[in-house]
Write a protein that holds these residues in place. Structure first.
Motif, mmCIF file in Angstrom:
data_model
loop_
_atom_site.group_PDB
_atom_site.id
_atom_site.type_symbol
_atom_site.label_atom_id
_atom_site.label_comp_id
_atom_site.label_asym_id
_atom_site.label_seq_id
_atom_site.Cartn_x
_atom_site.Cartn_y
_atom_site.Cartn_z
ATOM 1 N N ALA A 96 41.339 16.090 48.858
ATOM 2 C CA ALA A 96 40.026 15.506 48.549
ATOM 3 C C ALA A 96 38.926 16.349 49.166
ATOM 4 O O ALA A 96 39.117 16.987 50.214
ATOM 5 N N PHE A 97 37.764 16.343 48.518
ATOM 6 C CA PHE A 97 36.527 16.901 49.063
ATOM 7 C C PHE A 97 35.549 15.743 49.257
ATOM 8 O O PHE A 97 35.421 14.871 48.395
ATOM 9 N N SER A 111 31.966 23.499 44.007
ATOM 10 C CA SER A 111 32.900 22.541 44.610
ATOM 11 C C SER A 111 33.504 21.638 43.544
ATOM 12 O O SER A 111 34.722 21.376 43.542
ATOM 13 N N ASN A 112 32.670 21.141 42.644
ATOM 14 C CA ASN A 112 33.139 20.249 41.585
ATOM 15 C C ASN A 112 34.084 20.978 40.638
ATOM 16 O O ASN A 112 35.118 20.441 40.211
ATOM 17 N N MET A 115 37.581 21.487 42.283
ATOM 18 C CA MET A 115 38.394 20.284 42.415
ATOM 19 C C MET A 115 38.823 19.741 41.055
ATOM 20 O O MET A 115 40.009 19.482 40.808
ATOM 21 N N LYS A 116 37.882 19.591 40.124
ATOM 22 C CA LYS A 116 38.197 18.889 38.874
ATOM 23 C C LYS A 116 38.840 19.793 37.823
ATOM 24 O O LYS A 116 39.609 19.312 36.990
ATOM 25 N N ILE A 119 42.065 22.516 40.784
ATOM 26 C CA ILE A 119 43.042 21.682 41.498
ATOM 27 C C ILE A 119 43.522 20.578 40.567
ATOM 28 O O ILE A 119 44.710 20.241 40.550
ATOM 29 N N THR A 121 42.104 17.255 40.049
ATOM 30 C CA THR A 121 41.900 15.854 40.403
ATOM 31 C C THR A 121 40.412 15.622 40.581
ATOM 32 O O THR A 121 39.659 16.556 40.857
ATOM 33 N N ASN A 123 39.168 13.817 42.946
ATOM 34 C CA ASN A 123 38.972 13.345 44.316
ATOM 35 C C ASN A 123 37.914 14.167 45.047
ATOM 36 O O ASN A 123 38.142 14.732 46.115
ATOM 37 N N ILE A 124 36.744 14.257 44.441
ATOM 38 C CA ILE A 124 35.571 14.814 45.101
ATOM 39 C C ILE A 124 34.479 13.758 45.012
ATOM 40 O O ILE A 124 34.117 13.316 43.920
#
Length: 865
Positions: A96-97, A111-112, A115-116, A119, A121, A123-124
């Motif tokens: 998670a971030f 960052s978004n 993660m999305k 990675i 998911t 979970n940011i």
């Protein structure tokens, strides 16, 4: 002298433009940018004193693994390696971030995307979840997209301005100046707030509603508008979908008398508000944390939106619902998808949106459903479902509700990374890796303010030590995780252009968020960007909304039953901000002038409650909730509703032994938005009687607060002041004094001890303690820290001769005290706030002290009569 740099303020969502002139190695002169449309050259006290916060004291300047300095390569390799291992073993959902509205849009975007899209998911989530996610959810339910359908210019055209749950005079002072200017021209101001704040004091009408009763208030107003024939049936028929049973459901319990009982306000005041609203088509309703930070926050937002949609007061000059955000780039985070509940570029997780974003990013994976929102995220960490966490530019160990549980979760998490500008924070204490990020004044990128205005933030200073921009840190980790080509950014402008392209990619016009043309012109155009607003001034002027059928939605909302006080927790706790402080004070805590308005964390208590509970003004009291407890200084206030308390959010374990508000709030959230309800926590309060009181004045910083019952740090020129109280622990406090020549005095009858430490001819420290006597004012002693030699009357705590006591500081911009203001009013027979400003300058800069000046003027006039 260097040329002035046009940049943007680091604080609230007003998004004020700044003209900054660098005058030295880490020195800058700050002025408002007269050409910026958000502030037109004005700045509040926080923005005015940004120059006091650009030093390097307390900065994290090198990567750290544990408590050891590391190279960037070693730290980044470790972060990438650990995240890859966790994902391989436990899946993408195990990481998670937790990011921040302090990030620039370019930081947020990278960052978004990582993660999305890579990675895989969602979970940011962002600390903006804590302040405005209910507004986002309400907008999406009503409009089909997270659109703020107003601009600051609407305030200039409004005939009625309604502030709901917003102490605008303190939290958004430049917006409040604009409101006051419009009111001076004839507009009316209604403030709806349980507290009689300084904003409320200048209102034409203040409704001190019971906390949590806003749905009843707004439903009652809509019912009144319907009965008065103010509902715009033509507009509804053409542009709004109305559920079949909407009006029948609205009518239940929405009569004037029922609403007055629910809200606990006089029916006559309620009728006055209802009639004023019904008679004033050009109405702007501004709402902020008092609406959003509720377990019914989204319903409260939709109750306001229903009202404006049903009366056709939207898409027109001077008529709009207006959510005003708290952080400088909360809106930019919303645009890129920084919330766990959105995908990217105002898109949700519909399959076609997931396919579109994955195609644009050429991503190996794509998040296909919402991720864990902030409270659920930290719950998952505590339960062991999240194995690796990256925290960027925020301090959840302070700001999250039920902070003790959050700290336990951080302590149990196998791998925690923190990117921050500050070396020692409450959250950083739990980090396995700490990464030094660029601060305001060193960052280059964009931010979006509350009325959709995009502005540039430009670097004033070179990056200090080994600090790097957040976007650079994230992209370097992404590249080490195997995605080099997708994160091949050389500068912030590269990211901006990609963000703009995504906003328009396969966008058929249903989504209003589109940065058409903003990516053109290359790096030079980015460098020279002037503030611009995406979308029109009134995005819904044509009556078309971002839904499948183009119609807005009236959303049925019902007032939830409000619980009665509990036997063990008979009071209701409210939390909020102070005028001159910001979040956890990592920046404003460096500015001595900003500490003067409220030097300590105070619990505000109604006089009747204080008398009943044995609380004394200026004494100490412990506030308890089912989650925890903390000690505050007591301030008696007629502005509090009986049975309710108010405490500030800013103090941390680094700055106080008390005032730890994050320990008190419940981790209960709105079921739609996931936003915590900070405004209505069951609580109790009891007096605390220390054996001694005192203060410690130092020419240096301490590594940690003094170990005693109560200790609060106050920034002062040339040093630090700690206000103290304790029991049987004086020796431990005296041990904090530095080496040097000691001057001492003791009065055993009063239990008074005074010690000064002199190094050379300069004051190095002073400790004043008493059990029953009086303590001297601090101002003169503070000035001795910078005096060339120690005064002979040092232990008396005053200069030789008679000294004038100016009283507590009211006007921070010009450092003017209460007694100075009162004397000017009396001696010069000043008749209004403008006359006070002309005479002594108070209130003529940011204007946030104007309500206080009006109150002082009224008190002095009353006394004279």
């Amino acid at each position: 002298m260097a040329d002035a740099v046009r940049t943007t303020c680091a604080y609230c969502g007003v998004g004020c433009g700044i003209s900054a002139t660098v005058t030295g190695d880490r020195a800058v002169e700050i002025a408002g940018d007269p050409d910026h449309p958000a502030n037109r050259g004005k700045l509040c006290s926080k923005g005015t004193h940004l120059g006091e916060t650009v030093g390097l004291e307390g900065r994290l300047l090198h990567p750290m693994i544990g408590n050891k300095r590391a190279s960037w390569d070693k730290a980044l390799d470790l972060v990438a390696k650990r995240f890859k291992e966790v994902i391989a073993r436990h899946g993408p959902g195990s990481v998670a971030f937790y990011v921040s509205g302090q990030l620039l849009t370019e930081d947020y975007y990278v960052s978004n995307k990582l993660m999305k899209g890579f990675i895989g998911t969602a979970n940011i989530d962002t600390n903006s979840r804590l302040c405005m996610s209910s507004a986002v959810a309400g907008h999406m339910r009503a409009f089909g997209e997270d659109i703020v359908p107003a601009t600051y210019d609407d305030l200039d055209a409004a005939d009625l301005i309604v502030l709901v749950g917003s102490n605008t005079a303190w939290c958004h002072p430049i917006v409040y100046q604009r409101i006051r200017a419009r009111c001076d021209a004839g507009a009316k101001l209604v403030v709806i707030d349980p507290r009689r704040t300084e904003t409320a004091e200048e209102a034409d009408l203040h409704l001190a509603v019971r906390p949590g009763s806003d749905v009843a208030l707004m439903n009652g107003l809509l019912q009144h508008c319907r009965e008065a024939g103010v509902v715009d049936d033509t507009y509804l028929a053409a542009h709004v979908a109305v559920p079949a049973n909407f009006w029948d459901q609205l009518g239940e319990g929405s009569d004037l008398w029922s609403v007055a009982r629910t809200c606990e306000v006089p029916a006559a005041d309620l009728r006055r508000f209802y009639e004023l609203f019904a008679a004033t088509p050009r109405t702007v309703t501004m709402f902020s944390q008092g609406i959003n930070q509720s377990t019914s926050g989204t319903d409260q937002v939709n109750a306001i939106l229903n009202l404006h949609l049903a009366t056709g007061r939207i898409g027109k000059a001077g008529a709009a619902p207006f959510s005003i955000t708290g952080q400088p780039n909360a809106m930019g985070g919303r645009e890129v998808g920084g919330l766990a509940s959105t995908l990217a570029a105002h898109m949700d997780f519909a399959p076609e949106n997931c396919a579109r974003v994955q195609r644009f990013w050429a991503a190996p994976a794509i998040a296909e459903k919402p991720g864990l929102k902030a409270v659920d995220m930290f719950r998952a960490i505590g339960e062991g479902r999240i194995k690796a966490l990256w925290v960027m530019a925020t301090n959840p160990a302070v700001s999250m509700p039920d902070a003790n549980r959050v700290r336990a979760a951080l302590a149990a998490c196998p791998f925690v990374v923190v990117s921050d500008v500050i070396e020692k924070t409450d959250t950083g204490a739990f980090a396995h890796v700490r990464l030094p990020a660029a601060a305001w004044g060193e960052k280059d990128g964009t931010v979006t303010n509350s009325d959709r205005m995009v502005s540039r933030q430009r670097a004033l200073f070179p990056l200090p030590g080994e600090a790097m921009p957040d976007w650079w840190i994230v992209k370097e980790v992404a590249r080490r995780m195997g995605w080099k080509n997708a994160f091949a950014y050389d500068r912030a402008a590269d990211i901006w252009r990609e963000h703009c392209r995504l906003s328009t990619y396969d966008n058929d016009g249903v989504r209003l968020f589109a940065l058409s043309g903003a990516a053109q012109g290359g790096n030079a155009a980015y460098d020279d960007m002037v503030p611009f607003r995406w979308g029109s001034a009134h995005p819904f002027a044509d009556g078309r909304f971002s839904t499948n059928d183009g119609r807005a939605r009236l959303v049925p909302v019902v007032q939830k039953d409000l619980p009665e006080p509990l036997a063990k927790w008979p009071l209701t706790l409210n939390t909020g901000r102070y005028r001159d402080q910001w979040h956890s004070m990592t920046r404003t805590g460096l500015a001595p002038k900003l500490a003067r308005h409220r030097e300590e964390p105070l619990v505000e208590v109604h006089l009747d409650d204080a008398a009943r509970l044995g609380l004394a003004d200026g004494g100490l009291a412990r506030v308890e909730t089912p989650q925890g407890g903390s000690i505050y200084r007591v301030e008696l206030s007629v502005g509090q509703r009986p049975g309710e308390l108010f405490v500030p959010i800013h103090w941390t374990d680094r700055t106080s032994r008390g005032g730890r508000t994050g320990l008190l709030s419940r981790p209960l959230v709105d079921p739609v938005s996931g936003q915590p309800g900070f405004k209505r926590t069951p609580a109790s309060i009891a007096a605390v009687a220390p054996e001694w009181r005192g203060f410690l004045l130092l020419a240096h910083e301490l590594d940690a607060p003094p170990k005693c019952l109560w200790a609060t740090r106050v920034a002062v020129p040339s040093g630090t002041l700690w206000e103290l109280a304790g029991n049987c622990d004086i020796k431990s406090i005296e041990a904090l004094l530095p080496r040097g020549e000691r001057i001492e005095a003791q009065d055993n009858a009063r239990g008074t001890r005074r010690v000064a430490v002199v190094a050379g001819s300069r004051l190095a420290a002073a400790l004043f303690i008493t059990e029953s006597g009086e303590l001297p004012p601090r101002d003169w002693l503070i000035a001795q820290l910078s005096a060339p030699e120690v005064a002979p009357t040092l232990l008396a705590g005053r200069a030789p001769g008679v000294q004038t006591d100016r009283g507590p500081v009211i006007c921070v911009c010009f450092d003017i005290g209460l007694k100075t203001i009162a004397a000017a009013i009396r001696d010069q027979q000043l008749a209004d706030v403008a006359a006070i400003g002309a005479a002594i300058g108070a209130g003529t800069n940011c204007g946030s002290c104007r309500p206080a000046l009006a109150r002082i003027l009224a008190e002095e006039t009353s006394d004279a009569a």
